[in-house]
Write a protein that holds these residues in place. Structure first.
Motif, mmCIF file in Angstrom:
data_model
loop_
_atom_site.group_PDB
_atom_site.id
_atom_site.type_symbol
_atom_site.label_atom_id
_atom_site.label_comp_id
_atom_site.label_asym_id
_atom_site.label_seq_id
_atom_site.Cartn_x
_atom_site.Cartn_y
_atom_site.Cartn_z
ATOM 1 N N GLU A 1 -6.098 -3.553 12.833
ATOM 2 C CA GLU A 1 -7.250 -2.966 12.113
ATOM 3 C C GLU A 1 -8.594 -2.902 13.106
ATOM 4 O OE1 GLU A 1 -8.593 -4.589 8.326
ATOM 5 O OE2 GLU A 1 -6.528 -4.785 7.912
ATOM 6 N N ARG B 1 -7.603 -0.385 6.762
ATOM 7 C CA ARG B 1 -6.492 -1.256 6.659
ATOM 8 C C ARG B 1 -5.269 -0.072 6.201
ATOM 9 N NH1 ARG B 1 -5.257 -6.047 2.566
ATOM 10 N NH2 ARG B 1 -3.362 -6.910 3.514
ATOM 11 N N GLN B 2 -5.280 0.786 5.516
ATOM 12 C CA GLN B 2 -4.276 1.831 5.266
ATOM 13 C C GLN B 2 -4.038 2.572 6.720
ATOM 14 O OE1 GLN B 2 -6.255 3.938 2.081
ATOM 15 N NE2 GLN B 2 -4.534 3.460 0.642
ATOM 16 N N SER C 1 -4.442 1.541 9.627
ATOM 17 C CA SER C 1 -3.800 0.577 10.669
ATOM 18 C C SER C 1 -2.416 0.476 10.156
ATOM 19 C CB SER C 1 -4.476 -0.841 10.394
ATOM 20 O OG SER C 1 -3.951 -1.631 9.507
ATOM 21 N N GLU C 2 -1.951 0.666 8.912
ATOM 22 C CA GLU C 2 -0.460 0.668 8.255
ATOM 23 C C GLU C 2 0.397 1.705 8.796
ATOM 24 O OE1 GLU C 2 0.660 -0.520 4.419
ATOM 25 O OE2 GLU C 2 -0.656 -2.353 4.569
ATOM 26 N N GLU D 1 -17.892 0.270 5.541
ATOM 27 C CA GLU D 1 -16.588 1.340 5.780
ATOM 28 C C GLU D 1 -17.186 2.497 5.058
ATOM 29 O OE1 GLU D 1 -12.405 0.818 5.303
ATOM 30 O OE2 GLU D 1 -12.894 -1.401 6.203
ATOM 31 N N ALA E 1 -6.497 -1.717 -1.238
ATOM 32 C CA ALA E 1 -7.046 -1.654 0.058
ATOM 33 C C ALA E 1 -8.302 -0.596 -0.117
ATOM 34 C CB ALA E 1 -6.079 -1.094 1.063
ATOM 35 N N SER F 1 -8.676 3.957 3.800
ATOM 36 C CA SER F 1 -9.133 2.899 4.382
ATOM 37 C C SER F 1 -8.915 2.366 5.823
ATOM 38 C CB SER F 1 -9.309 1.801 3.249
ATOM 39 O OG SER F 1 -7.706 1.027 3.434
ATOM 40 N N HIS G 1 0.682 -1.256 -0.005
ATOM 41 C CA HIS G 1 -0.048 -0.067 0.066
ATOM 42 C C HIS G 1 0.732 1.012 0.075
ATOM 43 C CE1 HIS G 1 -3.147 -2.683 1.030
ATOM 44 N NE2 HIS G 1 -2.742 -3.175 1.865
ATOM 45 N N GLU H 1 -12.441 -1.603 -0.590
ATOM 46 C CA GLU H 1 -13.406 -1.165 0.646
ATOM 47 C C GLU H 1 -14.717 -1.560 0.716
ATOM 48 O OE1 GLU H 1 -12.752 2.997 3.558
ATOM 49 O OE2 GLU H 1 -13.888 2.914 1.272
#
Lengths: 172, 180
Positions: free
Chosen positions: A144, A134-135, A137-138, B15, B7, A132, A60, B11
């Motif tokens: 997450e 996920r992003q 969390s990174e 979300e 990601a 997002s 990412h 999505e």
């Protein structure tokens, strides 16, 4: 110096790269400014160079850039603050609020300010930066599930805030 | 490496709905018509992007090679020291083994010599009992000291003194009678 327009890079076509750079660079500068970076432009540029320097691909890239900017901004501030920065100071640094002024209305800024810095940071990335879970969390280097929890708690805080001030009627 | 982030495109709807809800709570438009940071690539930005790419390439060419050489140079003394220690250790082990072998050999030799010395002494001792005349006391019969006959070799030699019961009366056995 000759521009690298026709060259195909590991990062794709030059045109694609220019477009993405144009959209991401100001966002990263603004993000670095939120952390009180003295030279946010330098930090954003350094993040791009670090990403492009990598041999192995990143899953990412956007999250990687945000994460690098965050780390570099915090590192830049560390010697100035004798390595003890409160999260409040990080999210609301000297130049920080200026970064929001041209992006968000006074009302939104006030509501954001009422949240704790931890929730505010996550909410900012999710809602304003449009990233997002996920992003995020990174970027923040947390699971997450933690991001989701923070977002839901921020939502509950905002609801309470609106209920107590009667803001929900205004919105309705 | 693709700049397109899977990601973001993958999505889930939940979300997106949550984001819209939060936008509503914050008083922001639910679906933004334009992104806050949407910028057209200007010549300055294009130039900057190319400059950064050149810088990344330059660092890849120079910094990486330099760092590997530096790493190798830094590791060399450690490797040499480790090798030297290994050689010294092997030498020491060889010496210790030789020393242990010599000691074991000497010990075996000593045991063999001790066994050879004990052999001629043990043979006559087993053949006849050793009789020693003990000096006779006053009014006592002569006593004969007998060295244990046929005692096991490994057992210590015992001196047996035959005792004769005294013929004198025991003073405790008499009863005294008072005279008038």
């Amino acid at each position: 110096m000759e521009p690298l327009k026709t060259q195909t890079t590991p990062f794709g076509d030059s045109h694609e790269f220019h477009d993405i750079f144009a959209s991401l660079y100001p966002r990263l500068v603004s993000y670095a400014r939120r952390y009180g970076a003295t030279y946010p432009e330098d930090i954003a540029q350094e993040a791009f160079v670090i990403l492009m320097q990598r041999d192995s691909p990143v899953e990412h890239p956007t999250a990687y850039l945000y994460g690098t900017v965050r780390t570099l901004s915090l590192t830049e501030r560390r010697p100035l603050k004798n390595q003890s920065i409160s999260l409040e100071a990080v999210v609301e640094p000297g130049k920080g609020p200026d970064a929001d002024e041209d992006l968000l209305s006074q009302e939104v800024r006030e509501r954001m300010k009422a949240l704790s810095p931890t929730f505010r940071e996550t909410l900012w990335l999710f809602v304003v930066e449009d990233l997002s879970i996920r992003q995020i969390s990174e970027i923040l280097d947390i699971p997450e599930a933690t991001v989701k929890t923070r977002i839901h708690r921020a939502k509950a805080h905002l609801r309470n805030q609106l209920n107590s001030s009667g803001g929900l009627h205004v919105l309705a | 490496m693709s700049w397109h982030d899977p990601a973001r495109s993958l999505e889930p709807e939940s979300e997106t709905a949550l984001r819209n809800e939060l936008r509503g709570l914050l008083g922001m438009p639910k679906t933004p018509e334009t992104t806050y940071f949407e910028t057209e690539p200007t010549p300055e930005l294009i130039h900057l992007a190319d400059e950064l790419r050149r810088e990344a390439r330059r660092r890849n060419v120079t910094a990486r090679k330099k760092s590997s050489w530096m790493l190798l140079a830094a590791a060399l003394p450690f490797a040499l020291a480790l090798g030297g220690m290994g050689v010294w250790g092997v030498g020491q082990k060889h010496k210790a083994d030789q020393l242990a072998l010599t000691v074991a050999h000497e010990e075996a030799e000593l045991q063999r010599m001790a066994a050879a010395l004990q052999q001629p002494q043990a043979a006559p001792a087993a053949a006849k009992p050793l009789a020693v005349q003990a000096p006779s006391g006053k009014g006592r019969p002569a006593q004969t000291l007998l060295v244990g006959k046929g005692a096991p070799r490994n057992k210590a030699k015992e001196l047996v003194i035959p005792v004769e019961r005294s013929k004198e009366s025991n003073p405790n056995a008499t009863q005294s009678v008072k005279s008038n």
